[in-house]
Design a protein around this motif. Structure first.
Motif, short mmCIF file in Angstrom:
data_model
loop_
_atom_site.label_atom_id
_atom_site.label_comp_id
_atom_site.label_asym_id
_atom_site.label_seq_id
_atom_site.Cartn_x
_atom_site.Cartn_y
_atom_site.Cartn_z
N PHE A 30 0.82 -1.21 0.00
CA PHE A 30 0.00 0.00 0.00
C PHE A 30 0.86 1.26 0.00
N ALA A 31 0.24 2.34 -0.43
CA ALA A 31 0.93 3.62 -0.50
C ALA A 31 1.16 4.17 0.90
N VAL A 32 2.37 4.64 1.15
CA VAL A 32 2.74 5.17 2.47
C VAL A 32 2.21 6.58 2.67
N HIS A 33 2.29 7.42 1.65
CA HIS A 33 2.04 8.85 1.82
C HIS A 33 1.17 9.40 0.69
N ASN A 34 1.73 9.45 -0.52
CA ASN A 34 1.01 9.96 -1.69
C ASN A 34 1.01 8.93 -2.81
N ARG A 35 0.03 9.07 -3.69
CA ARG A 35 0.04 8.34 -4.95
C ARG A 35 -0.59 9.23 -6.02
N PRO A 36 -0.32 8.97 -7.30
CA PRO A 36 -0.90 9.80 -8.35
C PRO A 36 -2.29 9.32 -8.75
N VAL A 37 -3.14 10.26 -9.07
CA VAL A 37 -4.48 9.97 -9.61
C VAL A 37 -4.64 10.82 -10.87
N ARG A 38 -5.14 10.21 -11.93
CA ARG A 38 -5.28 10.92 -13.19
C ARG A 38 -6.53 11.80 -13.15
N GLY A 39 -6.34 13.07 -13.48
CA GLY A 39 -7.45 14.01 -13.56
C GLY A 39 -7.59 14.56 -14.97
N THR A 40 -8.47 15.53 -15.15
CA THR A 40 -8.71 16.10 -16.48
C THR A 40 -7.51 16.88 -16.99
N LYS A 41 -6.66 17.35 -16.07
CA LYS A 41 -5.48 18.13 -16.47
C LYS A 41 -4.18 17.39 -16.16
N GLY A 42 -4.23 16.08 -16.15
CA GLY A 42 -3.04 15.29 -15.83
C GLY A 42 -3.15 14.68 -14.44
N SER A 43 -2.06 14.13 -13.98
CA SER A 43 -2.06 13.46 -12.68
C SER A 43 -1.86 14.45 -11.54
N TYR A 44 -2.48 14.16 -10.41
CA TYR A 44 -2.28 14.96 -9.21
C TYR A 44 -2.09 14.01 -8.03
N ARG A 45 -1.59 14.55 -6.91
CA ARG A 45 -1.28 13.74 -5.74
C ARG A 45 -2.48 13.64 -4.80
N VAL A 46 -2.68 12.44 -4.26
CA VAL A 46 -3.63 12.28 -3.17
C VAL A 46 -2.89 11.77 -1.94
N ASN A 47 -3.41 12.08 -0.79
CA ASN A 47 -2.78 11.76 0.48
C ASN A 47 -3.45 10.54 1.10
N LEU A 48 -2.64 9.58 1.58
CA LEU A 48 -3.17 8.36 2.16
C LEU A 48 -2.67 8.15 3.58
N ARG A 49 -3.49 7.51 4.38
CA ARG A 49 -3.13 7.07 5.72
C ARG A 49 -3.67 5.66 5.92
N HIS A 50 -3.05 4.91 6.82
CA HIS A 50 -3.49 3.54 7.07
C HIS A 50 -3.60 3.30 8.56
N GLY A 51 -4.36 2.28 8.93
CA GLY A 51 -4.52 1.94 10.33
C GLY A 51 -5.20 0.58 10.46
N VAL A 52 -5.58 0.24 11.68
CA VAL A 52 -6.24 -1.03 11.97
C VAL A 52 -7.45 -0.74 12.85
N SER A 53 -8.61 -1.29 12.48
CA SER A 53 -9.82 -1.09 13.27
C SER A 53 -9.73 -1.87 14.58
N ARG A 54 -10.68 -1.64 15.48
CA ARG A 54 -10.64 -2.23 16.82
C ARG A 54 -10.71 -3.75 16.77
N VAL A 55 -9.81 -4.39 17.48
CA VAL A 55 -9.87 -5.84 17.67
C VAL A 55 -10.93 -6.11 18.74
N ARG A 56 -11.89 -6.95 18.43
CA ARG A 56 -13.02 -7.18 19.33
C ARG A 56 -12.78 -8.36 20.27
N SER A 57 -11.92 -9.28 19.85
CA SER A 57 -11.53 -10.37 20.74
C SER A 57 -10.30 -11.05 20.16
#
Length: 249
Positions: free
Chosen positions: A208-235
């Motif tokens: 998975f992307a650590v920070h940014n990845r490119p996304v294609r838009g109408t005027k070329g590619s631009y950067r998007v920002n990503l974050r990752h985590g883990v949801s609550r462990v229930r048991s």
């Protein structure tokens, strides 16, 4: 430096790890990473390998530090950063995964207008990290129990940061734990955040992307920002190993 074999890790040959990783459909994985910021590598590790790696958690000699997440506002749970030399299985995985991901990372940087390019071999990239003062190992082993979770974050650690990392689930959902889903969020400019929940089984890896990845838009590619985590462990108890390709200050 990072390919010595620990007596506590499963026996393997470097060629077997390389062959296992080379066998994946990397063009398809690249398309998944391009389109969604993540891609699953099914059954990267066998159950006995998962058990051997998770079993290292209580062996202090393998680790350089122990982090309790709640003390730092990271969530709940804990993790340990491995020392160099890494256990052989992890060192082999890190070395063999890197070239495939470097091709994708270089293409991303080109699309985002970033000048930096990553060398073909992981050893050469680590040399760059060490010359920049980033010499501490970053692969880590995470442990969660009931009620634990990991807040959304980015693993950067210094000026040099490889833009893709890999997490491998070592425990089996439903049998060993319930909950604890891997979550990725993506924030595009002037849009609401998109959430990706990645279903994993024991031995599956997610790149998975650590920070940014490119996304294609109408005027070329631009950067998007990503974050990752883990949801609550229930048991139960959940173990994951994280393979980060840059070293830390």
């Amino acid at each position: 430096m990072n390919t010595s074999i620990s007596t506590s890790a499963p026996a393997f040959t470097e060629n077997s790890i390389e062959a296992r990783i080379d066998a994946y459909d990397w063009p398809s994985l690249a398309r998944e990473l391009d389109g969604f910021g993540c891609a699953v590598l099914p059954k990267l590790l066998a159950p006995d390998e998962c058990a051997a790696v998770s079993g290292l958690y209580c062996e202090e000699r393998h680790f350089r530090s122990h982090i309790i997440m709640a003390r730092h506002g990271f969530g709940r749970g804990e993790y340990r950063y491995f020392n160099y030399p890494l256990p052989g299985l992890l060192g082999g995985l890190r070395t063999a995964l890197y070239p495939h991901l470097a091709d994708i990372a270089n293409r991303w940087n080109e699309r985002m207008g970033i000048e930096e390019r990553y060398p073909d071999e992981h050893a050469a990239f680590l040399k760059q990290c060490h010359e920049a003062g980033q010499r501490r190992s970053t692969p880590l082993l995470l442990q969660y129990v009931s009620g634990d979770y990991n807040c959304l974050h980015q693993d950067l650690y210094g000026e040099l940061a490889f833009p893709i990392q890999v997490a491998i689930l070592l425990s089996e959902p439903s049998r060993d734990f319930i909950g604890g889903e891997f979550v990725l969020t993506e924030q595009r400019p002037r849009m609401q955040s998109r959430v990706e929940v990645v279903p994993l089984r024991q031995g599956d890896a997610v790149a998975f992307a650590v920070h940014n990845r490119p996304v294609r838009g109408t005027k070329g590619s631009y950067r998007v920002n990503l974050r990752h985590g883990v949801s609550r462990v229930r048991s139960g108890m959940r173990h994951t190993v994280g393979i980060i390709f840059h070293d830390a200050r």
